[in-house]
Design a protein around this motif. Sequence first.
Motif, PDB file in Angstrom:
ATOM      1  N   HIS A 209       0.869  -1.170   0.000  1.00  0.00           N
ATOM      2  CA  HIS A 209       0.000   0.000   0.000  1.00  0.00           C
ATOM      3  C   HIS A 209       0.912   1.229   0.000  1.00  0.00           C
ATOM      4  CE1 HIS A 209      -3.538  -2.504   1.224  1.00  0.00           C
ATOM      5  NE2 HIS A 209      -2.564  -3.250   1.730  1.00  0.00           N
ATOM      6  N   ILE A 210       1.051   1.855  -1.156  1.00  0.00           N
ATOM      7  CA  ILE A 210       1.995   2.959  -1.309  1.00  0.00           C
ATOM      8  C   ILE A 210       1.225   4.256  -1.513  1.00  0.00           C
ATOM      9  CG2 ILE A 210       3.920   3.881  -2.655  1.00  0.00           C
ATOM     10  CD1 ILE A 210       4.618   1.005  -3.412  1.00  0.00           C
ATOM     11  N   ARG A 211       1.474   5.202  -0.645  1.00  0.00           N
ATOM     12  CA  ARG A 211       0.875   6.533  -0.770  1.00  0.00           C
ATOM     13  C   ARG A 211       2.001   7.511  -1.077  1.00  0.00           C
ATOM     14  NH1 ARG A 211      -2.615   8.785   4.132  1.00  0.00           N
ATOM     15  NH2 ARG A 211      -0.572   8.623   5.134  1.00  0.00           N
ATOM     16  N   GLY A 212       1.952   8.085  -2.256  1.00  0.00           N
ATOM     17  CA  GLY A 212       3.044   8.948  -2.695  1.00  0.00           C
ATOM     18  C   GLY A 212       2.610  10.365  -2.989  1.00  0.00           C
ATOM     19  N   THR A 213       3.305  11.326  -2.405  1.00  0.00           N
ATOM     20  CA  THR A 213       3.106  12.740  -2.695  1.00  0.00           C
ATOM     21  C   THR A 213       4.402  13.286  -3.277  1.00  0.00           C
ATOM     22  OG1 THR A 213       1.511  13.016  -0.888  1.00  0.00           O
ATOM     23  CG2 THR A 213       2.559  15.008  -1.733  1.00  0.00           C
TER      24      THR A 213
END
Length: 234
Positions: A209-213
């Motif tokens: 689960h990758i959350r990238g900003t």
Amino acid sequence: MAQDDVPQENRPQDAVPAQAASGDELALRRRVSDLEREEVADVLREAAGEGRLSYGELEERLETLYGSKTYGELVELTADLPNGPRAPGTAGVPSVTPQYSGAMVETGPVINVFMSETKRMGNWLVPQRQEVNAVLGDVTLDYTEAQIPYDDIQVDVKSILADVKIRVPANAIVLLDSNPILGSVSEQEAGLKAVPDPNAQPAAPKRFHIRGTAILGEIKIKRGPRLSKRLGLT
């Protein structure tokens, strides 16, 4: 002497056989490595930085840590902290002998990079949750050769004028939540697949689960081992 004259405590049939140690007991008595001690040292230092431990307590626990020999001793050192190794059989921890060579950690130390470079590659023990903050730097997280004791791994990445590369196993399931702001967040397939090992046992896919900003920065998710590994050069 007649059989009836044998003292009660000496009769063979009255002897109580020694019970074999359970899986939990064996896990707690398992000898630990220097790498495991360093991972727990990071947990203690992080706890001190958050105000959970005084610096006097930190020094005392570190001294005890480096003299520890078993997994159970590591559990005792971090029993009152949220991110330390836990005893098997407790909530969220399987009641089995660990299959991994390090102390399992739910939340890894935050990776903060400023005008520098950080890499996690090779055979390293993956925490369940990892936060990365990169500013004007480079970060590489390579999970393809790592020990991954969890089925679900959460990675929270913030890239500001930075380059972050995340390499996951070829069969991994990637759930990407991207938020590029004048930047780029992309998922790429491996260009050249490695030759499969006929003796290797198929592993269940891990879920990332990758959350990238990305703010004027770049986050790349790649699959499979790096090219030099696929070509057998390293």
